[in-house]
Write an enzyme that holds these catalytic residues in place. Structure first.
Site, PDB file in Angstrom:
ATOM      1  N   ILE A 183      -8.785   0.914  -5.192  1.00  0.00           N
ATOM      2  CA  ILE A 183      -8.995   1.092  -3.748  1.00  0.00           C
ATOM      3  C   ILE A 183      -9.208   2.577  -3.399  1.00  0.00           C
ATOM      4  O   ILE A 183     -10.103   2.913  -2.619  1.00  0.00           O
ATOM      5  CB  ILE A 183      -7.793   0.504  -2.964  1.00  0.00           C
ATOM      6  CG1 ILE A 183      -7.720  -1.017  -3.178  1.00  0.00           C
ATOM      7  CG2 ILE A 183      -7.892   0.841  -1.479  1.00  0.00           C
ATOM      8  CD1 ILE A 183      -6.438  -1.681  -2.669  1.00  0.00           C
ATOM      9  N   ARG A 240     -10.998  10.841 -15.042  1.00  0.00           N
ATOM     10  CA  ARG A 240     -11.487   9.840 -14.078  1.00  0.00           C
ATOM     11  C   ARG A 240     -11.951  10.518 -12.785  1.00  0.00           C
ATOM     12  O   ARG A 240     -12.938  10.134 -12.175  1.00  0.00           O
ATOM     13  CB  ARG A 240     -10.381   8.848 -13.728  1.00  0.00           C
ATOM     14  CG  ARG A 240      -9.976   7.917 -14.824  1.00  0.00           C
ATOM     15  CD  ARG A 240     -11.113   6.950 -15.128  1.00  0.00           C
ATOM     16  NE  ARG A 240     -10.623   5.800 -15.842  1.00  0.00           N
ATOM     17  CZ  ARG A 240     -10.261   4.656 -15.260  1.00  0.00           C
ATOM     18  NH1 ARG A 240     -10.349   4.495 -13.969  1.00  0.00           N
ATOM     19  NH2 ARG A 240      -9.822   3.658 -15.991  1.00  0.00           N
ATOM     20  N   ASP A 295       0.767  14.416 -10.521  1.00  0.00           N
ATOM     21  CA  ASP A 295       1.647  13.287 -10.216  1.00  0.00           C
ATOM     22  C   ASP A 295       2.095  13.394  -8.753  1.00  0.00           C
ATOM     23  O   ASP A 295       2.680  14.417  -8.360  1.00  0.00           O
ATOM     24  CB  ASP A 295       2.856  13.365 -11.168  1.00  0.00           C
ATOM     25  CG  ASP A 295       3.766  12.160 -11.048  1.00  0.00           C
ATOM     26  OD1 ASP A 295       3.923  11.626  -9.930  1.00  0.00           O
ATOM     27  OD2 ASP A 295       4.342  11.761 -12.073  1.00  0.00           O
ATOM     28  N   ARG A 300       5.480  14.535   5.157  1.00  0.00           N
ATOM     29  CA  ARG A 300       6.304  15.643   5.651  1.00  0.00           C
ATOM     30  C   ARG A 300       5.604  16.981   5.385  1.00  0.00           C
ATOM     31  O   ARG A 300       5.501  17.833   6.261  1.00  0.00           O
ATOM     32  CB  ARG A 300       7.675  15.623   4.955  1.00  0.00           C
ATOM     33  CG  ARG A 300       8.725  16.458   5.682  1.00  0.00           C
ATOM     34  CD  ARG A 300       9.946  16.731   4.802  1.00  0.00           C
ATOM     35  NE  ARG A 300      10.570  15.564   4.228  1.00  0.00           N
ATOM     36  CZ  ARG A 300      11.468  14.767   4.835  1.00  0.00           C
ATOM     37  NH1 ARG A 300      11.813  15.026   6.064  1.00  0.00           N
ATOM     38  NH2 ARG A 300      12.006  13.738   4.206  1.00  0.00           N
ATOM     39  N   SER A 327      -0.318  -0.080   2.150  1.00  0.00           N
ATOM     40  CA  SER A 327       0.844  -0.907   1.825  1.00  0.00           C
ATOM     41  C   SER A 327       0.343  -2.164   1.113  1.00  0.00           C
ATOM     42  O   SER A 327      -0.448  -2.073   0.175  1.00  0.00           O
ATOM     43  CB  SER A 327       1.606  -1.218   3.111  1.00  0.00           C
ATOM     44  OG  SER A 327       2.745  -1.978   2.839  1.00  0.00           O
ATOM     45  N   TYR A 329       8.624  -3.976  -5.981  1.00  0.00           N
ATOM     46  CA  TYR A 329       7.347  -3.642  -5.322  1.00  0.00           C
ATOM     47  C   TYR A 329       7.397  -4.052  -3.845  1.00  0.00           C
ATOM     48  O   TYR A 329       7.047  -3.274  -2.965  1.00  0.00           O
ATOM     49  CB  TYR A 329       6.206  -4.356  -6.050  1.00  0.00           C
ATOM     50  CG  TYR A 329       4.842  -4.092  -5.464  1.00  0.00           C
ATOM     51  CD1 TYR A 329       4.186  -2.881  -5.707  1.00  0.00           C
ATOM     52  CD2 TYR A 329       4.195  -5.039  -4.671  1.00  0.00           C
ATOM     53  CE1 TYR A 329       2.930  -2.634  -5.169  1.00  0.00           C
ATOM     54  CE2 TYR A 329       2.941  -4.802  -4.133  1.00  0.00           C
ATOM     55  CZ  TYR A 329       2.308  -3.594  -4.387  1.00  0.00           C
ATOM     56  OH  TYR A 329       1.065  -3.350  -3.849  1.00  0.00           O
ATOM     57  N   LYS A 372       7.140  -1.694  -0.377  1.00  0.00           N
ATOM     58  CA  LYS A 372       6.125  -1.848   0.664  1.00  0.00           C
ATOM     59  C   LYS A 372       6.771  -2.203   2.019  1.00  0.00           C
ATOM     60  O   LYS A 372       6.265  -1.799   3.061  1.00  0.00           O
ATOM     61  CB  LYS A 372       5.077  -2.878   0.250  1.00  0.00           C
ATOM     62  CG  LYS A 372       4.276  -2.469  -1.006  1.00  0.00           C
ATOM     63  CD  LYS A 372       3.483  -1.182  -0.820  1.00  0.00           C
ATOM     64  CE  LYS A 372       2.522  -0.912  -1.965  1.00  0.00           C
ATOM     65  NZ  LYS A 372       1.750   0.338  -1.817  1.00  0.00           N
ATOM     66  N   SER A 427      -9.011  -4.313  -8.871  1.00  0.00           N
ATOM     67  CA  SER A 427      -8.694  -2.915  -9.188  1.00  0.00           C
ATOM     68  C   SER A 427      -8.009  -2.921 -10.556  1.00  0.00           C
ATOM     69  O   SER A 427      -7.992  -3.939 -11.229  1.00  0.00           O
ATOM     70  CB  SER A 427      -7.746  -2.340  -8.127  1.00  0.00           C
ATOM     71  OG  SER A 427      -6.441  -2.886  -8.305  1.00  0.00           O
TER      72      SER A 427
HETATM   73  N1  LIG Z   1      -4.842  -4.418  -6.183  1.00  0.00           N
HETATM   74  C1  LIG Z   1      -4.125  -5.173  -5.382  1.00  0.00           C
HETATM   75  O1  LIG Z   1      -4.119  -6.415  -5.504  1.00  0.00           O
HETATM   76  C2  LIG Z   1      -3.335  -4.534  -4.255  1.00  0.00           C
HETATM   77  C3  LIG Z   1      -2.861  -5.376  -3.229  1.00  0.00           C
HETATM   78  C4  LIG Z   1      -2.131  -4.804  -2.191  1.00  0.00           C
HETATM   79  C5  LIG Z   1      -1.889  -3.451  -2.168  1.00  0.00           C
HETATM   80  N2  LIG Z   1      -2.354  -2.647  -3.175  1.00  0.00           N
HETATM   81  C6  LIG Z   1      -2.037  -1.218  -3.100  1.00  0.00           C
HETATM   82  O2  LIG Z   1      -3.240  -0.465  -3.159  1.00  0.00           O
HETATM   83  C7  LIG Z   1      -2.954   0.849  -3.661  1.00  0.00           C
HETATM   84  C8  LIG Z   1      -3.972   1.203  -4.725  1.00  0.00           C
HETATM   85  O3  LIG Z   1      -3.801   0.330  -5.842  1.00  0.00           O
HETATM   86  P1  LIG Z   1      -5.037  -0.295  -6.640  1.00  0.00           P
HETATM   87  O4  LIG Z   1      -5.001  -1.754  -6.440  1.00  0.00           O
HETATM   88  O5  LIG Z   1      -6.278   0.428  -6.345  1.00  0.00           O
HETATM   89  O6  LIG Z   1      -4.539  -0.056  -8.142  1.00  0.00           O
HETATM   90  P2  LIG Z   1      -5.052   0.958  -9.288  1.00  0.00           P
HETATM   91  O7  LIG Z   1      -6.483   0.705  -9.600  1.00  0.00           O
HETATM   92  O8  LIG Z   1      -4.048   0.827 -10.375  1.00  0.00           O
HETATM   93  O9  LIG Z   1      -4.946   2.394  -8.603  1.00  0.00           O
HETATM   94  C9  LIG Z   1      -3.706   3.019  -8.427  1.00  0.00           C
HETATM   95  C10 LIG Z   1      -3.953   4.507  -8.225  1.00  0.00           C
HETATM   96  O10 LIG Z   1      -2.688   5.145  -8.016  1.00  0.00           O
HETATM   97  C11 LIG Z   1      -2.612   6.270  -8.870  1.00  0.00           C
HETATM   98  N3  LIG Z   1      -1.227   6.569  -9.225  1.00  0.00           N
HETATM   99  C12 LIG Z   1      -0.275   5.731  -9.671  1.00  0.00           C
HETATM  100  N4  LIG Z   1       0.861   6.401  -9.933  1.00  0.00           N
HETATM  101  C13 LIG Z   1       0.602   7.704  -9.642  1.00  0.00           C
HETATM  102  C14 LIG Z   1       1.371   8.898  -9.709  1.00  0.00           C
HETATM  103  N5  LIG Z   1       2.646   8.913 -10.119  1.00  0.00           N
HETATM  104  N6  LIG Z   1       0.780  10.068  -9.347  1.00  0.00           N
HETATM  105  C15 LIG Z   1      -0.523  10.079  -8.931  1.00  0.00           C
HETATM  106  N7  LIG Z   1      -1.281   8.985  -8.827  1.00  0.00           N
HETATM  107  C16 LIG Z   1      -0.719   7.814  -9.190  1.00  0.00           C
HETATM  108  C17 LIG Z   1      -3.475   5.926 -10.079  1.00  0.00           C
HETATM  109  O11 LIG Z   1      -3.986   7.111 -10.670  1.00  0.00           O
HETATM  110  P3  LIG Z   1      -3.518   7.769 -12.077  1.00  0.00           P
HETATM  111  O12 LIG Z   1      -3.047   6.664 -12.963  1.00  0.00           O
HETATM  112  O13 LIG Z   1      -4.765   8.443 -12.543  1.00  0.00           O
HETATM  113  O14 LIG Z   1      -2.447   8.728 -11.684  1.00  0.00           O
HETATM  114  C18 LIG Z   1      -4.610   5.162  -9.417  1.00  0.00           C
HETATM  115  O15 LIG Z   1      -5.589   6.053  -8.968  1.00  0.00           O
HETATM  116  C19 LIG Z   1      -1.515   0.810  -4.156  1.00  0.00           C
HETATM  117  O16 LIG Z   1      -0.657   1.420  -3.208  1.00  0.00           O
HETATM  118  C20 LIG Z   1      -1.209  -0.683  -4.255  1.00  0.00           C
HETATM  119  O17 LIG Z   1       0.162  -0.957  -4.103  1.00  0.00           O
HETATM  120  C21 LIG Z   1      -3.077  -3.163  -4.214  1.00  0.00           C
END
Ligand SMILES: NC(=O)c1ccc[n+]([C@@H]2O[C@H](COP(=O)([O-])OP(=O)(O)OC[C@H]3O[C@@H](n4cnc5c(N)ncnc54)[C@H](OP(=O)(O)O)[C@@H]3O)[C@@H](O)[C@H]2O)c1
Length: 261
Positions: free
Chosen positions: A20, A44, A65, A125, A143, A157, A161, A192
């Site tokens: 996302i 990336r 991070d 903040r 969220s 999780y 949220k 994703s």
């Molecule tokens: N996919 C779903 O079904 C879904 C549904 C509802 C909500 N969401 C929410 O959407 C958001 C994005 O998730 P996504 O679905 O796009 O998953 P994703 O493809 O796994 O992307 C997650 C992103 O968060 C980054 N990240 C994770 N831990 C991190 C850290 N400690 N420091 C910096 N970056 C960090 C990752 O980058 P690096 O690993 O490169 O650090 C990656 O860019 C999340 O908040 C997730 O909870 C997703």
């Protein structure tokens, strides 16, 4: 009428290396925004920059991070010096874990809360002084529908949220007088790397491996919501249905989920 213009706005997006967050950055650049993309995987982010080349907007990256204070501080200095300020903060970085709470470690709970809840709070903040000087400033917290209705095997999780939702509502009221909006985006299952990047998987997800909506759809709906100054969006019809069903008949959703737990 749009409340804010994306063209020319200065935006910081966390979790920009995949899913996302990556789609949001690409759509922002297409709309003419200047973006600072943050995540840990530098390679990336470099690929993303190459894909966005040719504008009309621009994108810079900073690898780190999101839970680290020093990373936040340096990224915000970069936004101030290289983007000229900050109008939009998008707290998108996040991760999940799957498995029953009783057999999980304290470390799992703490890690999920650290990334999904404490990090967005502390980015906000730290960013507030810059946002107060921004143009039509807004904080966007990504969220989940699971921040409205929890499911089994993802207790940490869901808790993270729900916390993000509650904090965002309080923050929205606190910042209203300062002209800073707070938008909560609650996606349902989205295409994703979420399920590849789980902190831990000790069980099957109760929803199975549903494909979900394309990340670009969530990104586009998020951008439209930013433009019109919305407070809440749920960019998935099945996710919206779960939230609606839980409001209408929570006892039924409890029963159905207990059967699958
Ligand atoms: N996919 C779903 O079904 C879904 C549904 C509802 C909500 N969401 C929410 O959407 C958001 C994005 O998730 P996504 O679905 O796009 O998953 P994703 O493809 O796994 O992307 C997650 C992103 O968060 C980054 N990240 C994770 N831990 C991190 C850290 N400690 N420091 C910096 N970056 C960090 C990752 O980058 P690096 O690993 O490169 O650090 C990656 O860019 C999340 O908040 C997730 O909870 C997703």
């Amino acid at each position: 009428m749009a409340k804010r213009e994306l063209a020319g706005s200065r935006v910081l997006v966390t979790g920009a290396s995949s899913g996302i967050g990556r789609a949001i950055v690409m759509e922002l650049v297409r709309a003419g925004a200047a973006v600072l993309a943050v995540a840990r995987r530098a390679e990336r982010l470099e690929t993303l920059i190459n894909e966005c080349a040719g504008g009309p907007g621009k994108v810079l990256h900073y690898a780190g991070d999101v839970t680290q204070h020093e990373i936040r501080r340096t990224a915000l200095v970069m936004a101030e010096q290289q983007l000229g300020g900050l109008d939009i903060l998008i707290n998108n970085a996040g991760l999940g874990a799957i498995g029953h709470f009783a057999t999980a470690s304290e470390a799992r709970l703490r890690h999920i809360m650290e990334v999904n809840f404490f990090a967005p709070c502390e980015w906000t903040r730290d960013a507030l002084p810059l946002l107060r000087r921004g143009r039509a400033p807004i904080i966007v917290n990504v969220s989940s529908v699971l921040g409205h209705r929890a499911i089994p095997r993802m207790s940490e999780y869901c808790a993270s949220k729900f916390a993000l939702q509650g904090w965002s509502e309080a923050l929205r009221a606190e910042l209203a007088g300062q002209g800073i909006d707070v938008l909560v985006v609650s996606p349902g299952t989205t295409q994703s790397e979420f399920f590849e990047n789980l902190h831990e998987a000790q069980a099957e997800h109760i929803g199975g491996r549903r494909r979900g909506v394309p990340a670009v759809d969530v990104a586009r709906r998020t951008l439209r919501a930013i433009e019109r100054g919305a407070h809440e969006i749920t960019p998935s019809s099945s996710g919206a249905l779960l939230v609606w069903a839980n409001r209408a008949a929570p006892w039924f959703v409890d029963w159905a989920l207990a059967r699958r737990a």
